[in-house]
Write a protein that holds these residues in place. Sequence first.
Motif, PDB file in Angstrom:
ATOM      1  N   THR A   1      39.434 -34.960  82.053  1.00 17.41           N
ATOM      2  CA  THR A   1      40.825 -34.794  81.637  1.00 17.41           C
ATOM      3  C   THR A   1      41.785 -35.288  82.716  1.00 17.41           C
ATOM      4  O   THR A   1      42.867 -35.811  82.413  1.00 17.41           O
ATOM      5  CB  THR A   1      41.117 -33.313  81.341  1.00 17.41           C
ATOM      6  OG1 THR A   1      40.667 -32.504  82.449  1.00 17.41           O
ATOM      7  CG2 THR A   1      40.399 -32.870  80.076  1.00 17.41           C
TER       8      THR A   1
ATOM      9  N   ARG B   1      41.013 -37.729  84.927  1.00 16.18           N
ATOM     10  CA  ARG B   1      40.916 -39.190  84.914  1.00 16.18           C
ATOM     11  C   ARG B   1      41.791 -39.761  83.795  1.00 16.18           C
ATOM     12  O   ARG B   1      42.454 -40.791  83.971  1.00 16.18           O
ATOM     13  CB  ARG B   1      39.465 -39.627  84.737  1.00 16.18           C
ATOM     14  CG  ARG B   1      38.585 -39.328  85.950  1.00 16.18           C
ATOM     15  CD  ARG B   1      37.315 -40.171  85.924  1.00 16.18           C
ATOM     16  NE  ARG B   1      36.472 -39.873  84.776  1.00 16.18           N
ATOM     17  CZ  ARG B   1      35.510 -38.966  84.780  1.00 16.18           C
ATOM     18  NH1 ARG B   1      35.272 -38.242  85.863  1.00 16.18           N
ATOM     19  NH2 ARG B   1      34.769 -38.758  83.702  1.00 16.18           N
ATOM     20  N   ARG B   2      41.798 -39.089  82.645  1.00 12.79           N
ATOM     21  CA  ARG B   2      42.646 -39.536  81.540  1.00 12.79           C
ATOM     22  C   ARG B   2      44.127 -39.437  81.937  1.00 12.79           C
ATOM     23  O   ARG B   2      44.938 -40.306  81.606  1.00 12.79           O
ATOM     24  CB  ARG B   2      42.363 -38.703  80.293  1.00 12.79           C
ATOM     25  CG  ARG B   2      43.263 -39.047  79.097  1.00 12.79           C
ATOM     26  CD  ARG B   2      43.157 -40.524  78.732  1.00 12.79           C
ATOM     27  NE  ARG B   2      44.122 -40.889  77.717  1.00 12.79           N
ATOM     28  CZ  ARG B   2      43.822 -40.944  76.412  1.00 12.79           C
ATOM     29  NH1 ARG B   2      42.593 -40.649  75.998  1.00 12.79           N
ATOM     30  NH2 ARG B   2      44.742 -41.292  75.550  1.00 12.79           N
TER      31      ARG B   2
ATOM     32  N   ASP C   1      46.851 -42.333  81.944  1.00 14.42           N
ATOM     33  CA  ASP C   1      48.098 -42.164  81.188  1.00 14.42           C
ATOM     34  C   ASP C   1      49.320 -42.457  82.059  1.00 14.42           C
ATOM     35  O   ASP C   1      50.303 -43.051  81.593  1.00 14.42           O
ATOM     36  CB  ASP C   1      48.193 -40.739  80.632  1.00 14.42           C
ATOM     37  CG  ASP C   1      47.253 -40.504  79.466  1.00 14.42           C
ATOM     38  OD1 ASP C   1      46.743 -41.500  78.907  1.00 14.42           O
ATOM     39  OD2 ASP C   1      47.011 -39.329  79.123  1.00 14.42           O
TER      40      ASP C   1
END
Length: 334
Positions: A237, A239-240, A244
């Motif tokens: 999460t 890394r996302r 983003d």
Amino acid sequence: MTGRGDDRGGLRGDQAGVAAFSAAFHDVVANVEKVIRGKREVVESAAICLFAQGHLLIEDVPGLGKTSLARSLAASVNAGCHRIQFTPDLLPADITGTMVYDQRANEFGFRAGPVFTNLVIGDEINRASPKTQSALLEVMEEGRVTADGTGYPVPRPFMVVATQNPIDMDGTYSLPEAQLDRFLMRLRMGYPSVEAELEILEGRQVGRRVEDLTPVMRAEDVVARAAQTLAVHVAPTLRRYLVDLVAATRAIPDIVRLGASPRGSLALLRAVQVRAAAQGRTFATPDDAKSVAGPVLAHRLVLSPEAELRRVIAEDVIDEILQVVPSPRRLVGI
């Protein structure tokens, strides 16, 4: 589950190694601060850049200690250091080296330039021509210089610390985007507080100069310590979230003409891991990302002409993105 709670479940990391790294990191920071007073955040960011094995661009007006910061960093890790004064007549061979004919051997041999060291200080890098600036592109990215079809690796660790003056623009050339993208961070020193400036004056009287610094680490240990930060866990999460943040820089065309590249995502990941390890943690958090996002991403943005007319600066754009992009509330391990 590892017993560290839902937000840290499944974490993998070497606690002993990270703890050793944290101690070494703060030793370096404390040593540099003997010379660079009142700039803890800047010094810590420079150390993060060093252990992330990236390159650093320091941009500010003359006399604020840009070169002293670079020299103090090199002196603290007992690293080889060469200073290159960039001028309009500097040639690429003056940086990387050139092929020289050896009469006794009756053949050409490579004579290494000043870039073959651990830490290269490029003073006023924007005073050299674009052709000379581009001489650093290969060595900054690949850690080697190619001459006559042969690659010559530079020593490890290898770091370029470049300085530039944003005020005096006469006779200067803006760094191209391809070169800016190769700097892991861009920092601004800023003026010291009155108390810090008094400490600088007092420090000079008692011998707090770069020449008086005693190394607290060997240069070869920097590479080993940097490897320890790779054990820092970055949850999917998080890394996302990093991706983003970088993607958001490409989604505001009325302000940003060119957003950060995937190299920016990789740089952000490494900086986040090093910062977390410096804090003694085996896991990264959104706060790590928010702390380093400005220095890592701002210089990679090319603002639109309209935004420049409104005197928008890239750091403000990153701050706005950090407020808009939601950060993960729970970090779920693998």
